[in-house]
Design a protein around this motif. Structure first.
Motif, PDB file in Angstrom:
ATOM      1  N   UNK A  90       0.821  -1.210   0.000  1.00  0.00           N
ATOM      2  CA  UNK A  90       0.000   0.000   0.000  1.00  0.00           C
ATOM      3  C   UNK A  90       0.860   1.268   0.000  1.00  0.00           C
ATOM      4  N   UNK A  91       2.127   1.141   0.419  1.00  0.00           N
ATOM      5  CA  UNK A  91       2.999   2.308   0.499  1.00  0.00           C
ATOM      6  C   UNK A  91       4.210   2.221  -0.422  1.00  0.00           C
ATOM      7  N   UNK A  92       4.621   1.020  -0.758  1.00  0.00           N
ATOM      8  CA  UNK A  92       5.827   0.834  -1.564  1.00  0.00           C
ATOM      9  C   UNK A  92       5.464   0.398  -2.977  1.00  0.00           C
ATOM     10  N   UNK A  93       5.842   1.204  -3.957  1.00  0.00           N
ATOM     11  CA  UNK A  93       5.592   0.841  -5.340  1.00  0.00           C
ATOM     12  C   UNK A  93       6.426  -0.373  -5.741  1.00  0.00           C
ATOM     13  N   UNK A  94       7.618  -0.496  -5.171  1.00  0.00           N
ATOM     14  CA  UNK A  94       8.473  -1.650  -5.469  1.00  0.00           C
ATOM     15  C   UNK A  94       7.794  -2.939  -5.036  1.00  0.00           C
ATOM     16  N   UNK A  95       7.250  -2.948  -3.814  1.00  0.00           N
ATOM     17  CA  UNK A  95       6.579  -4.151  -3.319  1.00  0.00           C
ATOM     18  C   UNK A  95       5.261  -4.366  -4.057  1.00  0.00           C
ATOM     19  N   UNK A  96       4.569  -3.292  -4.390  1.00  0.00           N
ATOM     20  CA  UNK A  96       3.339  -3.433  -5.184  1.00  0.00           C
ATOM     21  C   UNK A  96       3.633  -4.106  -6.517  1.00  0.00           C
ATOM     22  N   UNK A  97       4.751  -3.763  -7.129  1.00  0.00           N
ATOM     23  CA  UNK A  97       5.129  -4.367  -8.401  1.00  0.00           C
ATOM     24  C   UNK A  97       5.471  -5.843  -8.242  1.00  0.00           C
ATOM     25  N   UNK A  98       5.946  -6.221  -7.050  1.00  0.00           N
ATOM     26  CA  UNK A  98       6.301  -7.625  -6.831  1.00  0.00           C
ATOM     27  C   UNK A  98       5.095  -8.545  -6.936  1.00  0.00           C
ATOM     28  N   UNK A  99       3.897  -8.006  -6.677  1.00  0.00           N
ATOM     29  CA  UNK A  99       2.688  -8.810  -6.826  1.00  0.00           C
ATOM     30  C   UNK A  99       2.547  -9.332  -8.246  1.00  0.00           C
ATOM     31  N   UNK A 100       3.106  -8.601  -9.195  1.00  0.00           N
ATOM     32  CA  UNK A 100       2.970  -8.928 -10.617  1.00  0.00           C
ATOM     33  C   UNK A 100       4.216  -9.602 -11.178  1.00  0.00           C
ATOM     34  N   UNK A 101       5.142 -10.038 -10.337  1.00  0.00           N
ATOM     35  CA  UNK A 101       6.410 -10.539 -10.853  1.00  0.00           C
ATOM     36  C   UNK A 101       6.153 -11.653 -11.883  1.00  0.00           C
ATOM     37  N   UNK A 102       6.662 -11.516 -13.104  1.00  0.00           N
ATOM     38  CA  UNK A 102       6.266 -12.423 -14.179  1.00  0.00           C
ATOM     39  C   UNK A 102       6.609 -13.879 -13.937  1.00  0.00           C
ATOM     40  N   UNK A 103       7.762 -14.175 -13.320  1.00  0.00           N
ATOM     41  CA  UNK A 103       8.109 -15.586 -13.082  1.00  0.00           C
ATOM     42  C   UNK A 103       7.176 -16.228 -12.065  1.00  0.00           C
ATOM     43  N   UNK A 104       6.801 -15.468 -11.051  1.00  0.00           N
ATOM     44  CA  UNK A 104       5.890 -15.999 -10.046  1.00  0.00           C
ATOM     45  C   UNK A 104       4.477 -16.108 -10.603  1.00  0.00           C
ATOM     46  N   UNK A 105       4.039 -15.085 -11.311  1.00  0.00           N
ATOM     47  CA  UNK A 105       2.692 -15.119 -11.893  1.00  0.00           C
ATOM     48  C   UNK A 105       2.565 -16.256 -12.898  1.00  0.00           C
ATOM     49  N   UNK A 106       3.637 -16.569 -13.608  1.00  0.00           N
ATOM     50  CA  UNK A 106       3.607 -17.688 -14.548  1.00  0.00           C
ATOM     51  C   UNK A 106       3.277 -18.989 -13.830  1.00  0.00           C
ATOM     52  N   UNK A 107       3.872 -19.193 -12.650  1.00  0.00           N
ATOM     53  CA  UNK A 107       3.550 -20.380 -11.862  1.00  0.00           C
ATOM     54  C   UNK A 107       2.102 -20.324 -11.382  1.00  0.00           C
ATOM     55  N   UNK A 108       1.692 -19.169 -10.898  1.00  0.00           N
ATOM     56  CA  UNK A 108       0.340 -19.034 -10.348  1.00  0.00           C
ATOM     57  C   UNK A 108      -0.724 -19.362 -11.378  1.00  0.00           C
TER      58      UNK A 108
END
Length: 301
Positions: A90-108
Motif C-alpha cells: 500500500x505504500x511501496x511501489x516496489x513491493x506493489x510491483x512484486x505482486x505482478x512478478x512475471x516468473x511468479x505469476x507464470x507459476x500461479x
C-alpha cells in the motif's frame, strides 16, 4: 509436456527448480508446495530490502505501530523493532510491483488458473531472537470459496534452519480441512493461534531452506510453521504475497450487515493475470499497513 530443466536439492531433500516446469507444478499439487529457484534477481532482492528499511523508518508513510526513526537510529536497529508489516504494497511501489512478478505469476496461472487476483502482502524482518509462527494454514486467515488460495513466500535472505526458515507438512493440503485452533503460549512463536488435532507429527515436517531470491509457492491448506531466528546475528527477511482465483468471491473480514453472506466479496484486490469477472463491482482501498507484533510487544489478533 514442457521441458523439465536441471534441478538441485537442498540438504533436507526439498527440490529447487531452476525454471518453471511440469515437475514444479506437479509438486505444488501433490505436496502442497514447491520452490522456484532464482525467482528474483539479486538486484530485485536488494531493491525490496532497501524498501523494507524505508518502511521501518517511516519514510514511505504512516504504518500502524511504526514510530518514525531518528537520524541516529541505524537501519539494522530500526528493522529489529518489528517482526512483520502487513500490506507494505500500500505504500511501496516496489513491493506493489512484486505482486505482478512475471516468473511468479507464470507459476500461479498454472496452479490457480488464467485469472488471478492478489489480496495481501506481508513483509517479515525476523531478526535474531524473534519468534516464529505456530502450525497454521493460510486459509484459516484468508478463506476462499474454491480452495485456490496460494502464497508466494519470497526469501530476501538465505532462509536456513538456524534463522527460522519455513517448515511444511507435505501433502497436508489434500484433505481440504481447516483444523481446530487454540491459544498457545509457546515462547518460540508469536501471538497467533495454533492449529491442532491433525493427523501429522512434528517429526513429519520438512524444513524449506532456500537461498535469497528463491520463492516457496504453496497451497492455502498446507500446514506450515516457522521457528525462531536462533542465529547470533542477522535477519531472515521474506516477502509473502497471497493470491487466489479471480472467479471466486473473497469472503474476507466481517460481512456487512446489509449483504447476504453468499454475495459478500472483499474487493480490496489487485488483478495480476487474466480477467476479473467481477470487475463491474469495482475495487476499494480500505486495508492499511500495520505491524504484527510479537509477544514482547503485545498481540494483534
Amino acid at each position: 509436456m514442457s521441458t523439465v530443466t536441471a534441478q538441485t536439492a537442498d540438504r533436507s531433500g526439498v527440490v529447487l527448480h531452476e525454471t518453471i516446469s511440469d515437475a514444479l507444478i506437479e509438486q505444488i499439487r501433490e505436496d502442497g508446495f514447491g520452490v522456484l529457484k532464482n525467482a528474483l534477481t539479486p538486484d530485485e532482492v536488494a531493491e525490496i530490502n532497501a524498501e523494507a528499511v524505508r518502511l521501518c523508518r517511516g519514510d514511505l508513510g504512516e504504518i500502524r505501530r511504526v514510530t518514525p526513526a531518528g537520524p541516529d537510529d541505524s537501519d539494522e536497529d530500526v528493522m529489529r523493532r518489528y517482526l512483520c508489516i502487513h500490506f507494505p504494497n500500500k505504500l511501496s511501489q516496489v513491493i506493489a510491483q512484486s505482486l505482478h512478478h512475471p516468473r511468479i505469476v507464470d507459476v500461479l496461472t498454472k496452479v490457480i488458473g488464467p485469472n488471478v487476483k492478489a489480496m495481501q502482502s506481508m513483509l517479515f524482518m525476523k531478526s535474531e531472537g524473534k519468534p516464529g509462527q505456530a502450525w497454521h494454514q493460510d486459509e484459516f486467515f484468508i478463506p476462499t470459496r474454491d480452495r485456490s488460495l496460494t502464497a508466494a513466500w519470497i526469501a530476501l535472505d538465505d532462509a536456513t534452519i538456524e534463522n527460522g526458515c519455513l517448515w511444511v507438512l507435505p501433502g497436508s493440503h489434500k484433505r481440504g480441512v481447516i483444523y481446530p485452533d487454540r491459544e498457545q503460549d509457546d515462547e518460540r512463536f508469536d501471538c497467533t493461534v495454533e492449529l491442532y488435532d491433525f493427523p501429522y507429527r512434528d517429526e513429519d515436517a520438512v524444513p524449506v531452506e532456500i537461498p535469497a531470491g528463491s520463492t516457496v509457492i504453496f497451497n492455502g491448506y498446507l500446514l506450515h510453521r516457522s521457528l525462531p531466528n536462533s542465529g547470533k546475528h542477522g535477519f531472515r527477511r521474506a516477502l509473502t504475497n497471497h493470491y487466489m482465483s479471480a472467479e471466486s468471491l473473497l469472503p474476507w473480514n466481517r460481512v456487512p450487515d446489509d449483504v447476504h453472506v453468499a454475495k459478500w466479496d472483499y474487493r480490496d484486490i489487485v488483478m495480476v493475470a487474466g480477467q476479473d469477472p467481477y470487475a463491474y463491482k469495482g475495487t476499494i482501498d480500505v486495508a492499511r499497513p500495520g505491524v504484527r507484533q510479537d509477544k514482547e510487544g503485545g498481540c494483534d489478533r
